[in-house]
Motif scaffolding. Structure first.
Motif, PDB file in Angstrom:
ATOM      1  N   GLU A   1      13.327   9.973   8.349  1.00 53.38           N
ATOM      2  CA  GLU A   1      12.691  11.294   8.469  1.00 53.38           C
ATOM      3  C   GLU A   1      13.611  12.385   7.938  1.00 53.38           C
ATOM      4  N   THR A   2      14.884  12.328   8.324  1.00 49.54           N
ATOM      5  CA  THR A   2      15.851  13.331   7.867  1.00 49.54           C
ATOM      6  C   THR A   2      16.008  13.276   6.356  1.00 49.54           C
TER       7      THR A   2
ATOM      8  N   ALA B   1      15.592  22.371   4.993  1.00 50.60           N
ATOM      9  CA  ALA B   1      15.142  21.145   5.665  1.00 50.60           C
ATOM     10  C   ALA B   1      15.212  21.258   7.184  1.00 50.60           C
TER      11      ALA B   1
ATOM     12  N   VAL C   1      18.048  20.865   8.973  1.00 49.96           N
ATOM     13  CA  VAL C   1      18.969  19.834   9.473  1.00 49.96           C
ATOM     14  C   VAL C   1      20.410  20.316   9.309  1.00 49.96           C
TER      15      VAL C   1
ATOM     16  N   ASP D   1      12.058  16.739   0.590  1.00 53.46           N
ATOM     17  CA  ASP D   1      10.974  17.731   0.593  1.00 53.46           C
ATOM     18  C   ASP D   1      11.520  19.149   0.457  1.00 53.46           C
ATOM     19  N   ALA D   2      12.670  19.407   1.070  1.00 54.95           N
ATOM     20  CA  ALA D   2      13.287  20.734   0.975  1.00 54.95           C
ATOM     21  C   ALA D   2      13.658  21.052  -0.471  1.00 54.95           C
TER      22      ALA D   2
ATOM     23  N   THR E   1      19.958  22.134   3.225  1.00 50.72           N
ATOM     24  CA  THR E   1      19.921  21.757   4.644  1.00 50.72           C
ATOM     25  C   THR E   1      19.238  22.830   5.493  1.00 50.72           C
TER      26      THR E   1
ATOM     27  N   GLN F   1      13.838  12.259   4.194  1.00 52.62           N
ATOM     28  CA  GLN F   1      12.622  12.798   3.588  1.00 52.62           C
ATOM     29  C   GLN F   1      12.563  14.314   3.716  1.00 52.62           C
ATOM     30  N   LYS F   2      13.036  14.858   4.839  1.00 55.17           N
ATOM     31  CA  LYS F   2      13.086  16.311   5.003  1.00 55.17           C
ATOM     32  C   LYS F   2      13.956  16.940   3.920  1.00 55.17           C
TER      33      LYS F   2
END
Length: 198
Positions: free
Chosen positions: A10-11, A40, A42, A17-18, A37, A13-14
């Motif tokens: 998930e991270t 995203a 994160v 996507d970001a 980051t 992919q975030k």
């Protein structure tokens, strides 16, 4: 798959996507790790858990685009010359779209990878395998002679493609890889493959 692995995916992919969202307003070489980051949502350290540097995440996104090109180039209604031309021209367009800095990093990762770096070699293997498969398929469909030296022909085509990318990178973008590949596809590819046609 365990909960920890799911969260890691998930991270990752975030982050991907970001970068895609940021690319709508910024060029890849203008994005910082902090920008990515933050977008995203994160921690900065999370980036380095999944990627060594910004160019690596851009390469992953580019590979997604190459998969779309691969699908389009594999269309059965296209002649073998058109299939290869479509793949080569669209591929250099993707490389050029990702900025010269990313192209130079990608090329360095092929010619002199750093410890554990496999993206560049993976792309080379990807390209060779795809073009080889197109040619083998043409042999199987009796478009090309059974004695077609698929390996040699693949190497010749990939050499031109990578040579065009190298010239673009080494000339800091002054020599157009797109022009080189378009001219090759328009003026030479048909005659090279023509020797093997039935």
């Amino acid at each position: 798959m365990g909960k920890r692995q799911e969260m890691a995916l998930e991270t990752r992919q975030k982050l991907i996507d970001a970068v895609k969202r940021l690319s709508e307003t910024k060029r890849y070489n203008e994005m910082s790790i902090d920008d990515i980051t933050q977008e995203a949502g994160v921690a900065k350290g999370s980036f380095y858990t999944h990627f060594k540097r910004r160019e690596d995440i851009v390469s992953v996104i580019a590979l997604e685009r190459f998969e779309l090109v691969k699908e389009k180039s594999s269309a059965d209604n296209l002649d073998i010359v058109m299939q290869i031309s479509e793949f080569l021209i669209e591929s250099v367009n993707i490389i050029e779209d990702n900025t010269l800095e990313v192209g130079q990093q990608w090329y360095r990762s092929v010619t002199s990878p750093v410890d554990g770096e496999t993206l560049g070699m993976s792309k080379l293997d990807y390209d060779r395998q795809f073009i080889s498969n197109l040619l083998k398929n043409a042999v199987d469909k009796d478009v090309l002679k059974s004695e077609t030296d698929v390996d040699a022909l693949t190497l010749q085509i990939v050499s031109l493609y990578y040579g065009a990318v190298a010239l673009w990178c080494m000339s800091d973008g002054e020599i157009s890889q797109v022009d080189i590949v378009r001219n090759f596809c328009k003026n030479e590819l048909a005659s090279i493959i023509g020797k093997y046609r039935i």
